[in-house]
Write an enzyme that holds these catalytic residues in place. Structure first.
Site, PDB file in Angstrom:
ATOM      1  N   GLY A   1      -4.862  -1.856   4.972  1.00 22.50           N
ATOM      2  CA  GLY A   1      -4.042  -2.971   4.496  1.00 22.50           C
ATOM      3  C   GLY A   1      -4.679  -4.321   4.753  1.00 22.50           C
ATOM      4  O   GLY A   1      -4.770  -5.173   3.868  1.00 22.50           O
ATOM      5  N   ARG A   2      -5.149  -4.541   5.965  1.00 22.82           N
ATOM      6  CA  ARG A   2      -5.683  -5.874   6.319  1.00 22.82           C
ATOM      7  C   ARG A   2      -7.091  -6.102   5.765  1.00 22.82           C
ATOM      8  O   ARG A   2      -7.680  -7.152   6.004  1.00 22.82           O
ATOM      9  CB  ARG A   2      -5.628  -6.076   7.830  1.00 22.82           C
ATOM     10  CG  ARG A   2      -6.309  -4.994   8.655  1.00 22.82           C
ATOM     11  CD  ARG A   2      -5.945  -5.111  10.137  1.00 22.82           C
ATOM     12  NE  ARG A   2      -6.442  -3.987  10.928  1.00 22.82           N
ATOM     13  CZ  ARG A   2      -5.835  -2.819  11.055  1.00 22.82           C
ATOM     14  NH1 ARG A   2      -4.702  -2.586  10.419  1.00 22.82           N
ATOM     15  NH2 ARG A   2      -6.345  -1.860  11.806  1.00 22.82           N
TER      16      ARG A   2
ATOM     17  N   GLU B   1      -4.552  -6.695  14.981  1.00 18.04           N
ATOM     18  CA  GLU B   1      -4.113  -5.369  14.547  1.00 18.04           C
ATOM     19  C   GLU B   1      -5.284  -4.384  14.628  1.00 18.04           C
ATOM     20  O   GLU B   1      -5.100  -3.188  14.825  1.00 18.04           O
ATOM     21  CB  GLU B   1      -3.550  -5.417  13.116  1.00 18.04           C
ATOM     22  CG  GLU B   1      -2.681  -4.225  12.764  1.00 18.04           C
ATOM     23  CD  GLU B   1      -1.849  -4.423  11.496  1.00 18.04           C
ATOM     24  OE1 GLU B   1      -0.662  -4.792  11.603  1.00 18.04           O
ATOM     25  OE2 GLU B   1      -2.376  -4.208  10.398  1.00 18.04           O
TER      26      GLU B   1
ATOM     27  N   LYS C   1       9.215  -0.682  14.205  1.00 18.68           N
ATOM     28  CA  LYS C   1       9.771  -0.343  12.885  1.00 18.68           C
ATOM     29  C   LYS C   1      10.863   0.712  13.026  1.00 18.68           C
ATOM     30  O   LYS C   1      11.929   0.607  12.430  1.00 18.68           O
ATOM     31  CB  LYS C   1       8.669   0.235  11.975  1.00 18.68           C
ATOM     32  CG  LYS C   1       7.723  -0.791  11.389  1.00 18.68           C
ATOM     33  CD  LYS C   1       6.810  -0.087  10.376  1.00 18.68           C
ATOM     34  CE  LYS C   1       5.601  -0.920  10.022  1.00 18.68           C
ATOM     35  NZ  LYS C   1       4.626  -0.229   9.203  1.00 18.68           N
TER      36      LYS C   1
ATOM     37  N   GLU D   1      10.553  -4.624   4.515  1.00 23.42           N
ATOM     38  CA  GLU D   1      10.641  -6.046   4.131  1.00 23.42           C
ATOM     39  C   GLU D   1      10.324  -6.201   2.648  1.00 23.42           C
ATOM     40  O   GLU D   1      11.035  -6.878   1.899  1.00 23.42           O
ATOM     41  CB  GLU D   1       9.641  -6.883   4.940  1.00 23.42           C
ATOM     42  CG  GLU D   1       9.934  -6.996   6.424  1.00 23.42           C
ATOM     43  CD  GLU D   1       9.197  -5.951   7.238  1.00 23.42           C
ATOM     44  OE1 GLU D   1       8.940  -4.842   6.713  1.00 23.42           O
ATOM     45  OE2 GLU D   1       8.891  -6.238   8.412  1.00 23.42           O
TER      46      GLU D   1
ATOM     47  N   LYS E   1       0.843  -1.204   0.000  1.00 21.14           N
ATOM     48  CA  LYS E   1       0.000   0.000   0.000  1.00 21.14           C
ATOM     49  C   LYS E   1       0.879   1.255   0.000  1.00 21.14           C
ATOM     50  O   LYS E   1       0.704   2.155  -0.800  1.00 21.14           O
ATOM     51  CB  LYS E   1      -0.912  -0.043   1.228  1.00 21.14           C
ATOM     52  CG  LYS E   1      -1.842   1.124   1.350  1.00 21.14           C
ATOM     53  CD  LYS E   1      -2.806   0.935   2.499  1.00 21.14           C
ATOM     54  CE  LYS E   1      -3.529   2.242   2.781  1.00 21.14           C
ATOM     55  NZ  LYS E   1      -4.495   2.159   3.856  1.00 21.14           N
TER      56      LYS E   1
ATOM     57  N   HIS F   1      -3.732 -33.367  17.463  1.00 19.88           N
ATOM     58  CA  HIS F   1      -2.562 -34.159  17.840  1.00 19.88           C
ATOM     59  C   HIS F   1      -1.435 -33.267  18.330  1.00 19.88           C
ATOM     60  O   HIS F   1      -0.274 -33.683  18.358  1.00 19.88           O
ATOM     61  CB  HIS F   1      -2.120 -35.020  16.648  1.00 19.88           C
ATOM     62  CG  HIS F   1      -3.212 -35.955  16.212  1.00 19.88           C
ATOM     63  ND1 HIS F   1      -3.387 -37.203  16.784  1.00 19.88           N
ATOM     64  CD2 HIS F   1      -4.224 -35.795  15.329  1.00 19.88           C
ATOM     65  CE1 HIS F   1      -4.446 -37.781  16.228  1.00 19.88           C
ATOM     66  NE2 HIS F   1      -4.983 -36.937  15.356  1.00 19.88           N
TER      67      HIS F   1
HETATM   68  O1  F6P Z   1       3.108  -3.098   9.795  1.00 20.49           O
HETATM   69  C1  F6P Z   1       1.743  -3.004   9.680  1.00 20.49           C
HETATM   70  C2  F6P Z   1       1.281  -2.760   8.276  1.00 20.49           C
HETATM   71  O2  F6P Z   1       1.169  -1.399   8.063  1.00 20.49           O
HETATM   72  C3  F6P Z   1      -0.021  -3.479   8.026  1.00 20.49           C
HETATM   73  O3  F6P Z   1      -1.107  -2.804   8.518  1.00 20.49           O
HETATM   74  C4  F6P Z   1       0.010  -3.640   6.563  1.00 20.49           C
HETATM   75  O4  F6P Z   1      -0.913  -4.591   6.139  1.00 20.49           O
HETATM   76  C5  F6P Z   1       1.447  -4.039   6.356  1.00 20.49           C
HETATM   77  O5  F6P Z   1       2.168  -3.270   7.294  1.00 20.49           O
HETATM   78  C6  F6P Z   1       2.002  -3.842   4.979  1.00 20.49           C
HETATM   79  O6  F6P Z   1       1.955  -2.519   4.586  1.00 20.49           O
HETATM   80  P1  F6P Z   1       2.151  -2.101   3.074  1.00 20.49           P
HETATM   81  O7  F6P Z   1       1.069  -2.706   2.278  1.00 20.49           O
HETATM   82  O8  F6P Z   1       2.111  -0.605   3.072  1.00 20.49           O
HETATM   83  O9  F6P Z   1       3.500  -2.616   2.630  1.00 20.49           O
END
Ligand code: F6P
Length: 535
Positions: free
Chosen positions: A254-255, A340, A500, A202, A196, A371
């Protein structure tokens, strides 16, 4: 109604055995809800008619209906970020107007859907190719909401796959991308960078690694990249041509984003028609949520059961137990969705909550979990409300006997949690095995199941794209209702920021470029240990 009233009500029935509730033979039907082809059974909980009425009253006092309508209408209910919350617009396939800042967002949403589906179809039918020919593999690079949703749904809908293979890379651990790319042909691989913000460390690290991998074999690697983001500028800086950038607006969290272009990998896997069916399922749940009175509203009842167990009874965790191997990523998906969204200790007004925030959500598919951790669920000292899910029918008619066993196991677990096994029953069992005296007593005690442990069961006909859409939207709205009742903002996530920031400052320290001054002694010595052991 206060939180103390709810806690008192829960306390008053804590020792009542739920089995006594079944002396009323309307219990099972009276505490189940049928909607959209699904059955949600919450009769194996200690909620009785009085408790349910109290919970409905709590929902009314929290103005769940009004808040729901505000959300659907595009009000800026995410008020710590000044944003509307409109993931529901992404599945508003009829295009009924939704107004944000004076403008209807629906033409843009539907146009965006058409464009993303058109690209997905081009990848599927080979009109978009890699530099070595038809795309064979798609690698989605994203994390959190830009990974969990599409990864969960792509696995869930495996029987509907007829497109290229889809892989998902999220972790910054180089092992993830290395293991994923190994064996793939860069000339026939499409990489989707899903972010987003297009700043997530990452994702951007993995995206750069994927580009370097591709450039070893392909003259124009960026031509085999697509992006999904709200930032056209940043995707352009990364080198991805605008015709392969699929945008969305900041009013999609995002979620909550897999219903739009973040679902691109899923669209490529199952095709546009199946993806639209997935949206239609979610839309049907939206309509149910908006139009049904609280007493018969499935997301509302699911939320109220959650509130009863967490805030009322004080059970801190909730196990999600899909008896559906293809839903094996659902617990992880729900962890982000719920934790979240509702893991907040401050209410909308800025003051600390006077009740616990949302529960710890965890789980694994059945029967595997049986199990592993069910021992604790049945005989441990803590009560863990369990949420079972199962389809009446699988997708492998030739393996129907497997499915019979799967369902039997699912139902057996909720029955065992309800019924338990008394000391007398255990004694008889051991006596039948020939035990006597003190040894019989000792052995019997180990075999007692306290029972009276709550669970709910969601049964659905089959895990089709439409059904998956319904189920996910059900959980989204459940989280919304819980958040409204708690009085929190379910749509921000400030709790992820501090880690972060500190990771950014620790990067050069761990790389040995700067010292660890200013860090606490534990962190300093851990860094020293790592640096001593790094090559
Ligand atoms: O670290 C939390 C977050 O902002 C989430 O809410 C989101 O889904 C994820 O990181 C990834 O964010 P982006 O889509 O901006 O890379």
């Amino acid at each position: 109604m206060t939180w103390d009233d709810l806690k008192d009500a829960a306390e008053a029935v804590r020792t009542r055995h739920m089995l006594t509730l079944f002396e009323d033979d309307t219990r099972a039907d009276g505490f189940s809800l049928d909607a959209l082809g699904m059955r949600f059974d919450y009769s194996k909980t200690n909620i009785d008619a009085a408790a349910r009425a109290m919970l409905i009253e709590i929902a009314r006092e929290a103005r769940v209906e009004a808040k729901r309508d505000e959300m659907f209408a595009g009000a800026k209910i995410n008020d710590t970020e000044g944003r509307a919350v409109l993931h529901t617009a992404l599945r508003n396939l009829d295009g009924d107007p939704v107004i944000v800042d004076g403008a209807d967002v629906m033409p843009g949403v539907l146009d965006g859907l058409d464009k993303t589906v058109a690209f997905a179809e081009a990848v599927r039918d080979g009109s978009f190719t890699g530099q070595g020919g038809k795309i064979t593999d798609v690698v989605n690079i994203g994390i959190g909401g830009s990974d969990l949703g599409p990864a969960m749904a792509t696995l869930a809908l495996a029987p509907y796959h007829d497109g290229p293979r889809c892989h998902f890379v999220s972790n910054v651990d180089g092992a993830h991308i290395a293991d994923t790319l190994r064996g793939l042909d860069p000339t026939t691989t499409l990489v989707i960078v899903a972010s987003k913000t297009f700043t997530t460390i990452e994702t951007m690290t993995n995206a750069r690694t994927a580009k370097a991998w591709m450039s070893e074999k392909v003259t124009d690697p960026a031509a085999q990249f697509a992006a999904v983001s709200t930032s056209l500028e940043k995707t352009g800086d990364f080198g991805i041509a605008s015709e392969r950038v699929f945008g969305f607006e900041d009013w999609v969290g995002g979620r909550y984003s897999m219903w739009g272009p973040i679902g691109l990998a899923l669209m490529i896997a199952i095709g546009g028609d199946a993806f639209r069916a997935f949206l239609r399922g979610a839309q049907a749940m939206d309509t149910h949520f908006r139009a049904t009175k609280l007493e018969e509203n499935m997301p509302v009842l699911l939320a109220l059961v959650g509130i009863w167990h967490n805030q009322g009874c004080g059970y801190a965790t909730r196990a999600v137990l899909p008896y559906d191997q293809r839903l094996s990523r659902l617990p992880a998906y729900l962890q982000q969705l719920e934790m979240e969204s509702n893991g907040k200790r401050v209410a909308m007004d800025g003051f600390t909550l006077d009740v616990d925030s949302g529960p710890v959500v965890w789980g694994e598919p059945g029967t595997n979990g049986q199990h592993a951790f069910y021992q604790l669920i049945h005989q441990g000292t803590r009560v863990i409300p369990c949420e079972f899910m199962v389809a009446a029918e699988g997708h492998e008619p030739e393996l129907a006997h497997h499915h019979t066993l799967l369902i039997a196991n699912c139902l057996a677990q909720s029955e065992a949690l309800l019924r338990g096994r008394s000391l007398d029953e255990a004694r008889k069992m051991m006596a039948d095995k020939g035990f006597t005296g003190d040894e019989l007593e000792r052995q019997a005690r180990h075999r007692v199941f306290p029972g009276n442990r709550p669970s709910t069961t969601l049964v659905y006909p089959q895990l089709t794209p439409e059904m998956l859409g319904q189920i996910v939207a059900l959980y989204e709205h459940r989280v919304f209702v819980e958040g409204v009742i708690l009085g929190i903002n379910s749509f921000d996530q400030w709790g992820v920021e501090l880690g972060k920031e500190l990771a950014t400052s620790l990067g050069p320290v761990v790389a040995g470029e700067t010292g660890a001054e200013g860090k606490d002694a534990s962190t300093r010595t851990l860094v020293e240990f790592v640096l001593r052991h790094r090559g």
